[in-house]
Write a protein that holds these residues in place. Sequence first.
Motif, PDB file in Angstrom:
ATOM      1  N   TYR A 126       0.832  -1.209   0.000  1.00  0.00           N
ATOM      2  CA  TYR A 126       0.000   0.000   0.000  1.00  0.00           C
ATOM      3  C   TYR A 126       0.865   1.258   0.000  1.00  0.00           C
ATOM      4  N   ALA A 129       1.468   2.048  -3.529  1.00  0.00           N
ATOM      5  CA  ALA A 129       0.316   2.647  -4.221  1.00  0.00           C
ATOM      6  C   ALA A 129       0.108   4.108  -3.865  1.00  0.00           C
ATOM      7  N   ARG A 197      -1.837   3.942  -9.727  1.00  0.00           N
ATOM      8  CA  ARG A 197      -2.085   3.833  -8.282  1.00  0.00           C
ATOM      9  C   ARG A 197      -3.253   2.894  -7.990  1.00  0.00           C
ATOM     10  N   THR A 198      -4.281   2.960  -8.793  1.00  0.00           N
ATOM     11  CA  THR A 198      -5.425   2.052  -8.631  1.00  0.00           C
ATOM     12  C   THR A 198      -5.019   0.615  -8.919  1.00  0.00           C
ATOM     13  N   THR A 201      -3.019  -0.725  -6.014  1.00  0.00           N
ATOM     14  CA  THR A 201      -3.918  -1.020  -4.890  1.00  0.00           C
ATOM     15  C   THR A 201      -4.685  -2.310  -5.134  1.00  0.00           C
ATOM     16  N   ASN A 204      -2.515  -5.373  -4.747  1.00  0.00           N
ATOM     17  CA  ASN A 204      -2.058  -5.621  -3.384  1.00  0.00           C
ATOM     18  C   ASN A 204      -3.181  -6.055  -2.446  1.00  0.00           C
ATOM     19  N   SER A 205      -4.404  -5.638  -2.723  1.00  0.00           N
ATOM     20  CA  SER A 205      -5.522  -5.879  -1.803  1.00  0.00           C
ATOM     21  C   SER A 205      -5.811  -7.347  -1.517  1.00  0.00           C
TER      22      SER A 205
END
Length: 486
Positions: A126, A129, A197-198, A201, A204-205
């Motif tokens: 994160y 991101a 960036r999205t 994210t 990684n989520s």
Amino acid sequence: NVSIKGPNNSGTFGSKSNLGFVFQVYMACQSMLIVLIGAIPEYHIEQGDHSNYEELIKHVTFTEDVNSIVTEWFLLKQQAYKVSLAGSLFFAGVLIGNVFFGPLSDKIGRKPVFLTALFFEVVFGYATAFAPSYEVFALSRLLVGLMNGGMSLVCFVLTQEYVGKAYWAMTGTLTNMTFAVGIALFGALGYYIRPWRTLATAANSPGVLFFLLCVSLPESPRWLYSRGYTEKAEEVLQYIAVRNGNSNAAAKVKLRMCPGSVKTGNQGNNGPGFLDLFTHTVLRWRTVVLMYVWYSCSLVYYGLTMNASEDSGNRYFSVAMYGLVELPAYPLCIYFINKQWAGRRKTMASFLALAGLSCLCTMLVPVTAGALFNATSLALLGKLLVSAAFNIVYVYTTELYPTAVRNAGLGVCSMSCRVGGILAPFVPSMRELHTSMPFLVFCLSGISAGCLGLLLPETLNKPVTETLDELSSPAYHRIVETKVGS
């Protein structure tokens, strides 16, 4: 065999092993992240004052609709190296993580090291991101690589040690196959999520979900057993038997004390560790040979990748194909390594040698020689072959090291693998000496690694050692021959 009968003859503990397989998708996304978020779009520079970099970026116009770290921080011209640097920092972190976390998990256990590394990888993911600057971004990639390198090894070993040795070839192959699928899925994810960036994210989520699911994982029964925690190992085996619907077998699981085992809390500085890989009589030669084999696998793999013709399609399709081209290698592995006439040793050596020869043929055949038989198809064939060798060496190395130093051994081998990957981009510069020199290097690396691999012992249908004492015992060497008998 009484001491190891439980792990070998219990069920395959499918739900937990399947979690280990799916987890490879997350690790693949982290490994390939820089390929898409570091994409360099088409651009042109208008006429104007280009005396310094600040003035230069004012005249840059991007002609391609791409959102990446390049477009946000204008990593162009003299700043373009920062994209490659971020990728290099990730793999430098992976190298350090391989060396650090492997021996640590042999000392304190697989589960605590795995969960700790996973937790911090998600945190640092994160940070990637939401990085406010390139410097923070680069540092986060180093830290993600550090956690990813150690966690990937521990996850692989933990998945193997949850099942009996009879399933190791299958679980190891499925693990690597899922990683290749993860690369393809990341390409598809990048196609639908364009802002970097999205995308970072979203990639990684899933780690958050995996962490919550992995909290309930039991410790490796083989590690517990090798460290003298016989009762705890029995409890895990009983739990596995119940989860596999075999309650009757759960009540019968009884293990005797493992010879040469020492409880972690009582071993002080005398327990097995990193130095034993080079001081132990049997392990010393195995470690040196395996390090070279891993190094050569990486060198040939990335060398063939760089030689493949550039895809004229979009980058997302290229990323997907980068993973999918490896898939045919894995059924070949499952078939050959379980055949008595082939086994692990011969199959690995053959794939390495054939990959080296394919690299040599790539140099000899013109790029436009034909629709099927050309340099590109030979390069892809070589990549398939070395992918198969890579898969086998993971499984083979797991079986060659005792449980007490298995992660340490994989860590050292993986470290040499990263060295091969780092050096591969520099080999093409040898064209200045002779146009065929780079391919000769890849060819000799593959063939020499295959020949050295033949010096290792065969592990097919042989017992797995738990401690260094078992590895050195005369009884073990009477069971495991240096080479498979004809």
